[in-house]
Design an enzyme around this catalytic site. Structure first.
Site, PDB file in Angstrom:
ATOM      1  CG  PHE A   6     -24.695  15.812  -2.739  1.00  0.00           C
ATOM      2  CD1 PHE A   6     -24.628  17.112  -2.254  1.00  0.00           C
ATOM      3  CD2 PHE A   6     -23.612  14.968  -2.511  1.00  0.00           C
ATOM      4  CE1 PHE A   6     -23.506  17.563  -1.563  1.00  0.00           C
ATOM      5  CE2 PHE A   6     -22.484  15.416  -1.827  1.00  0.00           C
ATOM      6  CZ  PHE A   6     -22.429  16.717  -1.348  1.00  0.00           C
ATOM      7  CG  ASP A  55      -2.084   0.915   1.126  1.00  0.00           C
ATOM      8  OD1 ASP A  55      -3.223   0.423   1.258  1.00  0.00           O
ATOM      9  OD2 ASP A  55      -1.892   2.134   0.893  1.00  0.00           O
ATOM     10  CE  LYS A 106     -11.441   0.554  -9.129  1.00  0.00           C
ATOM     11  NZ  LYS A 106     -11.016  -0.395  -8.101  1.00  0.00           N
ATOM     12  CE1 TYR A 141     -13.350   3.648  -8.547  1.00  0.00           C
ATOM     13  CE2 TYR A 141     -15.730   3.921  -8.415  1.00  0.00           C
ATOM     14  CZ  TYR A 141     -14.580   3.251  -8.058  1.00  0.00           C
ATOM     15  OH  TYR A 141     -14.653   2.172  -7.223  1.00  0.00           O
ATOM     16  CG  ASN A 163      -6.561   7.636  -7.411  1.00  0.00           C
ATOM     17  OD1 ASN A 163      -5.784   7.047  -6.676  1.00  0.00           O
ATOM     18  ND2 ASN A 163      -6.250   8.753  -8.032  1.00  0.00           N
TER      19      ASN A 163
HETATM   20  N1  UDP Z   1     -24.508  11.801  -0.860  1.00  0.00           N
HETATM   21  C1  UDP Z   1     -25.174  12.879  -0.293  1.00  0.00           C
HETATM   22  N2  UDP Z   1     -24.475  13.717   0.531  1.00  0.00           N
HETATM   23  C2  UDP Z   1     -23.154  13.536   0.813  1.00  0.00           C
HETATM   24  C3  UDP Z   1     -22.484  12.424   0.247  1.00  0.00           C
HETATM   25  C4  UDP Z   1     -23.197  11.573  -0.602  1.00  0.00           C
HETATM   26  O1  UDP Z   1     -26.368  13.095  -0.530  1.00  0.00           O
HETATM   27  O2  UDP Z   1     -22.586  14.364   1.554  1.00  0.00           O
HETATM   28  C5  UDP Z   1     -25.250  10.878  -1.723  1.00  0.00           C
HETATM   29  C6  UDP Z   1     -24.645  10.707  -3.111  1.00  0.00           C
HETATM   30  O3  UDP Z   1     -25.133  11.696  -3.990  1.00  0.00           O
HETATM   31  C7  UDP Z   1     -25.109   9.297  -3.470  1.00  0.00           C
HETATM   32  C8  UDP Z   1     -25.183   8.568  -2.114  1.00  0.00           C
HETATM   33  O4  UDP Z   1     -25.217   9.600  -1.125  1.00  0.00           O
HETATM   34  O5  UDP Z   1     -26.397   9.354  -4.019  1.00  0.00           O
HETATM   35  C9  UDP Z   1     -23.993   7.684  -1.846  1.00  0.00           C
HETATM   36  O6  UDP Z   1     -22.816   8.426  -2.105  1.00  0.00           O
HETATM   37  P1  UDP Z   1     -21.384   7.937  -1.682  1.00  0.00           P
HETATM   38  O7  UDP Z   1     -20.405   9.032  -2.043  1.00  0.00           O
HETATM   39  O8  UDP Z   1     -21.403   7.494  -0.258  1.00  0.00           O
HETATM   40  O9  UDP Z   1     -21.118   6.633  -2.548  1.00  0.00           O
HETATM   41  P2  UDP Z   1     -21.130   6.416  -4.155  1.00  0.00           P
HETATM   42  O10 UDP Z   1     -22.560   6.091  -4.504  1.00  0.00           O
HETATM   43  O11 UDP Z   1     -20.610   7.655  -4.803  1.00  0.00           O
HETATM   44  O12 UDP Z   1     -20.214   5.253  -4.335  1.00  0.00           O
END
Ligand code: UDP
Length: 328
Positions: free
Chosen positions: A207, A31, A144, A140, A75
């Site tokens: 969000f 790592d 992958k 991302y 990442n």
């Molecule tokens: N999300 C949110 N507020 C935050 C972080 C994430 O509303 O501060 C939402 C994001 O838009 C997604 C869900 O939570 O719909 C999960 O996001 P996360 O970043 O945990 O994981 P991802 O789905 O990106 O792998």
């Protein structure tokens, strides 16, 4: 023989190291500690090196009799990948080239790969199956998917066999509370919510509240990190026994909206967790829910920690014991 775990000091990596150690596997961790935490892995064979440093990686393969690789080092943030695509291609795709090349040179033929639901992009059907179209909406997921394809061609060319595990949303922590989720900066929903409950943050931003879902917020399929760890072990066993490559989704098959996650965290923590509605985050599909029937049938995967309450309770246990995360 030993199993090499790249990125073994990261969130899912460290839980997988723990699980493999409990299964009496001999583990070697590599790592670069860009995002990982040395304190999250208590094993003898830890190397602070970058997989893009082929000479250093080669030394590890010379020092240890490596049977197979569990590959996490990458990442992994959707939002960051939109603004820094070069970093994602360089670390993820070039990193994979280096790793597969060193594996080839050392005649190591088994790799379990940490993939993601982000390879699907905006799904056309729910639940998502492995045969569905892959069309990533961010670098991302794109990198992958490129890494998955690289493994496919390395299998053709050199006989390297792989199992690619496309996880949905990892959550929770080891039940001991000794290891857990700690990113800097933190961007994931669950740890951010729990930081509000701890008083480290004032509120959680939601969000987007105009998605076509039950309450307008994004729906995700959360899966306990120890269930993910178990799947990596089963994937290695599959390569050992079946000698063939494959791709599997890993999720619970249940969707929870952002608001539902916050409400459940309020119950678990007994804290009001204030929230505020914000604009959508770019690159976020409305709903991501897995069909994991294939993993259940072919790997014999049987997730143990289904409930969202349990995932949040285990994460809360870690966060309460480590309000600042790992020692920096
Ligand atoms: N999300 C949110 N507020 C935050 C972080 C994430 O509303 O501060 C939402 C994001 O838009 C997604 C869900 O939570 O719909 C999960 O996001 P996360 O970043 O945990 O994981 P991802 O789905 O990106 O792998």
């Amino acid at each position: 023989m030993s199993i090499l775990i790249t990125g073994g000091a990261g969130y899912i990596g460290s839980h997988t190291v723990r699980y493999f150690t409990e299964k009496n596997e001999d583990i070697v961790v590599v790592d670069n500690l860009q995002n990982g935490h040395k304190d999250s892995v208590q094993i003898d064979h830890f190397y602070n090196i970058d997989i893009r440093d082929k000479d250093a990686l080669q030394e590890v393969f010379i020092n240890h009799n490596i049977e197979g690789v569990i590959h996490f080092a990458a990442n992994s943030l959707v939002g960051e990948s939109m603004s820094k695509p070069y970093d994602y291609y360089e670390n993820n795709v070039y990193g994979m080239m280096c790793l597969l090349d060193v594996m080839k040179e050392n005649n190591v033929k088994k790799i379990v790969f940490s993939s993601t639901a982000a390879v699907y992009g905006e799904p056309k059907q729910i639940p998502i199956m492995e045969i569905n179209e892959t069309n990533p909406t961010n670098p991302y997921g794109e990198t992958k998917l490129a890494m998955e394809k690289m493994m496919k061609w390395f299998e053709q060319g050199y006989g390297t066999q792989y199992v690619s595990l496309r996880y949905f949303n990892a959550a929770g922590a080891h039940e001991s509370g000794m290891i857990g989720e700690d990113h800097e900066p933190e961007t994931h929903l669950m740890p951010l919510i729990l930081q509000v409950a701890l008083g480290v943050r004032e509120q959680i931003a939601i969000f987007g509240s105009d998605y076509p879902t039950i309450d307008g917020t994004c729906v995700r399929d959360y899966i306990h990190v120890m269930d993910l760890a178990a799947a990596h072990y089963l994937a290695l066993e599959y390569l050992r026994k079946e000698n063939k490559s494959d791709v599997f989704n890993l999720g619970n098959g249940n969707g929870y909206s952002v608001k539902q996650v916050i409400d459940t965290a309020r119950k678990v923590t007994n804290h009001p967790i204030p929230s505020v509605l914000k604009d959508r985050r770019s690159g976020d599909p409305a709903v991501l829910i897995a069909s994991s029937e294939k993993a259940k049938t072919l790997l014999g995967w049987n997730p143990q920690h289904h409930s969202l309450e349990k995932m949040i309770a285990d994460a809360w246990n870690w966060h309460q014991g480590n309000p600042e995360g790992y020692t920096k």
